[in-house]
Design an enzyme around this catalytic site. Structure first.
Site, PDB file in Angstrom:
ATOM      1  N   VAL A 502      -3.489   2.174  -8.593  1.00 55.43           N
ATOM      2  CA  VAL A 502      -3.012   1.968  -7.235  1.00 55.43           C
ATOM      3  C   VAL A 502      -3.566   3.090  -6.348  1.00 55.43           C
ATOM      4  CG1 VAL A 502      -0.786   3.189  -7.401  1.00 55.43           C
ATOM      5  CG2 VAL A 502      -0.958   1.136  -5.971  1.00 55.43           C
ATOM      6  N   TRP A 503      -4.606   3.766  -6.850  1.00 54.94           N
ATOM      7  CA  TRP A 503      -5.378   4.775  -6.119  1.00 54.94           C
ATOM      8  C   TRP A 503      -4.536   5.997  -5.749  1.00 54.94           C
ATOM      9  CZ3 TRP A 503      -5.282  -0.354  -4.058  1.00 54.94           C
ATOM     10  CH2 TRP A 503      -6.306  -1.172  -4.560  1.00 54.94           C
ATOM     11  N   HIS A 504      -3.636   6.377  -6.638  1.00 54.43           N
ATOM     12  CA  HIS A 504      -2.768   7.521  -6.378  1.00 54.43           C
ATOM     13  C   HIS A 504      -3.021   8.632  -7.396  1.00 54.43           C
ATOM     14  CE1 HIS A 504       0.428   4.926  -4.073  1.00 54.43           C
ATOM     15  NE2 HIS A 504      -0.738   5.000  -3.462  1.00 54.43           N
ATOM     16  N   TYR A 505      -4.273   8.876  -7.733  1.00 55.72           N
ATOM     17  CA  TYR A 505      -4.577   9.918  -8.716  1.00 55.72           C
ATOM     18  C   TYR A 505      -4.331  11.297  -8.105  1.00 55.72           C
ATOM     19  CZ  TYR A 505      -8.888   8.198  -6.507  1.00 55.72           C
ATOM     20  OH  TYR A 505      -9.804   7.691  -5.621  1.00 55.72           O
ATOM     21  N   HIS A 506      -3.926  12.219  -8.976  1.00 58.77           N
ATOM     22  CA  HIS A 506      -3.446  13.514  -8.503  1.00 58.77           C
ATOM     23  C   HIS A 506      -3.316  14.464  -9.692  1.00 58.77           C
ATOM     24  CE1 HIS A 506       0.000  11.102  -9.823  1.00 58.77           C
ATOM     25  NE2 HIS A 506       0.566  12.248 -10.180  1.00 58.77           N
TER      26      HIS A 506
END
Length: 562
Positions: A502-506
């Site tokens: 969901v493109w929330h890499y961190h």
């Protein structure tokens, strides 16, 4: 006017170009108080704020969203995201987990490409991060004035809201930016005319006399000198960066001679640790193995602890036409899964084909993919053949998905090559921890209840039960993972087999491990990291608000009042 240089030209924020004689920075801007690397959500906010009382250079490796304004409209969401041509705003990569992903390369970063949902972080998150609540509140309002709107909720999203409540995701909290349990309508960065507002708009807050934005500026390395400490020991200090412009010409640009001046990395969870490593800051053995010279500082935690919130979708074909809507509603559950949905998302047949052709090209180029690579190639080829037979212009879809909060599962990032334009190697280890997998199962069960609810019946074909819809995703090459026969009835296996990003890499430059509580890189002077790479977990239901400036430079008046 804020000057936005395009390598061989410059423009104002509306995109009106005036060509320059060469690609060099103007002599007036030979050095800066701050050099910010990365013009995404954090970088634009920081540049606008710091420019109030200091000279700022903002370096963005991609282009301008103002070059093609209609590409950011809501109807082009899918097409813009899947456009992975060489100069597009999306840079495609595939994690070692076999999941497709996108890195933004455009001024405004992820806000140019995402689904536009806006929410604030929960109060617990703010307290845990030890941010000052009053400053955070002011930062929220500062962003919201430029970017955020109340969405117009129509048929499909209304049925989704009612379905969530019927499924027990309660209470109903109405329209709110706050992160609270239950079902709510969040903010959106799409205005009433469906035009997207991005972090690039935050540059309207900037002092135009103090800010230069340089586009198509690929930073290759941060350069270091040394600071002599009181005990006569020396420590590295950032003082210049090397960048390459759109014409392939290299430039060096440095900080002005003031001990308060800094280089700030805001290149995102992919870009910031990647550039640290390329600059000689990272795990020594890994850097030496890739021929990085000099190794400035052995920093073993750079690139470690990377996370990505796993997402699992369910396609819901509808007999009733639905409005075009991206994420407007969220069900925030107490079991730490967020339930969201979008309707009538349009994908161009041509761009869908190009995207999967890009996947095939990446598989052919990279030699460290699983040995079952031929299976994946055949699966994609079969899908493209079916698309050729069934679609000629566009593909429409209604989707519900669950996103795991946290997550507990963690991975890492490593260099693949020493070319800063190449993607590094990334492993997220989705669902490695059982608690993440259990959250996913609960989330999918909630989606099943929503689809089978009376409230949602109008948007589901009669006689079709939600469990049958799981087969639709299992039949598509939504990732490069093998499908198991048990996935259709074993939800744990379904989660593992169908996981997407969901493109929330961190999390690969974490506070206390790579940076201190003021986001200064441990062991190095004049260098900070301020972006999602410092997060231990993503705040709330999305990462749209990455404004982390409440801590930086509190000793400087530049940050006060914003």
């Amino acid at each position: 006017m804020v000057f936005i240089f395009h390598g061989s030209c410059y423009s104002d924020k509306a995109g009106h170009y005036t060509f320059m004689k060469d690609a060099t920075l103007a002599p007036t801007y030979a050095s800066f108080d701050y050099i910010i690397i990365g013009g995404g959500t954090s970088g634009c906010a920081l540049a606008a704020t710091l420019s109030q009382n200091a000279s700022v250079l903002l370096l963005e490796r991609g282009g301008s969203p103002y070059d093609n304004p209609t590409a950011t409209d809501i109807g082009n969401f899918g097409n813009t995201l899947l456009n992975i041509t060489p100069n597009s705003w999306s840079q495609h990569f595939i994690s070692e987990d076999g999941v497709y992903n996108i890195r933004p390369r455009v001024l405004g970063g992820g806000t140019v490409l995402n689904a536009g949902f806006y929410t604030r972080a929960g109060n617990e998150y703010v307290e845990e991060a030890e941010w000052e609540m009053e400053v955070v509140e002011a930062a929220y309002e500062w962003v919201e004035k430029k970017l955020v709107f109340e969405p117009r909720v129509m048929g499909w999203q209304t049925a989704f809201v009612d379905g969530l409540l019927e499924a027990g995701v309660s209470p109903y909290n109405g329209f709110t930016y706050d992160h609270i349990y239950g079902t709510k309508i969040g903010g959106t960065i799409f205005d009433g005319a469906s035009h997207r507002h991005t972090a690039a708009n935050l540059l309207e807050y900037a002092n135009p006399n103090n800010l230069v934005v340089y586009l198509h500026a690929s930073v290759h390395k941060i350069l270091f000198t040394t600071t002599e400490l009181s005990d006569k020991k020396k420590r590295p200090k950032a003082y210049k960066v090397i960048l390459q412009d759109a014409n392939g010409v290299f430039h060096k640009v440095g900080l002005a001679n003031n001990p308060m001046n800094e280089v700030i990395l805001s290149a995102g969870a992919m870009g910031s640790p990647h550039l640290l490593m390329l600059s000689g800051v990272g795990p020594m053995a890994h850097l030496v193995a890739h021929g990085i010279k000099p190794v400035v500082l052995d920093h073993p935690m750079v690139g470690q602890g990377m996370g990505d919130n796993p997402m699992n979708p369910v396609l819901v074909p509808s007999p009733t036409p639905a409005e075009v809507s991206l994420v407007q509603t969220v069900g925030i559950t107490k079991f730490d899964s967020y339930i969201e949905g979008l309707s009538n998302a349009v994908l161009s047949y041509d761009l869908t084909r190009r995207f999967f052709n890009g996947v095939l090209n990446l598989l052919k180029e990279e030699t460290n993919r699983p040995t079952s690579r031929n299976f994946f190639i055949q699966s994609i080829a079969d899908f493209l053949k079916s698309v050729d037979l069934g679609f000629k212009v566009k593909i429409n879809g209604n989707v519900m998905f669950q996103k795991v909060s946290g997550p507990a599962s963690r991975g890492h990032m490593e260099l693949r090559t020493t070319n800063p334009k190449d993607n590094p190697s990334v492993t997220f280890n989705y669902y490695q921890e059982p608690e993440d997998l259990n959250k996913c199962v609960e989330g999918i069960n909630s989606i099943i209840k929503v689809i089978d609810s009376k409230a949602f019946s109008k948007y589901k074909y009669p006689g079709v039960i939600a469990r049958e819809l799981l087969d639709l995703i299992l039949g598509l090459p939504t990732n490069l993972r093998p499908r198991h026969v048990t996935s259709a009835f074993n939800l744990k296996q379904y989660c593992i087999d169908t996981v997407m990003t969901v493109w929330h890499y961190h999390g690969d430059c974490q506070v206390g491990k790579v940076v201190d509580k003021n986001y200064k890189v441990l062991g190095i002077d004049a260098l900070r990291v301020i972006d999602g790479s410092t997060f231990l977990k993503s705040p709330g239901t999305n990462l749209q608000l990455r404004y982390m400036g409440q801590k930086i430079l509190q000793e400087r008046a530049a940050f006060c009042g914003n």
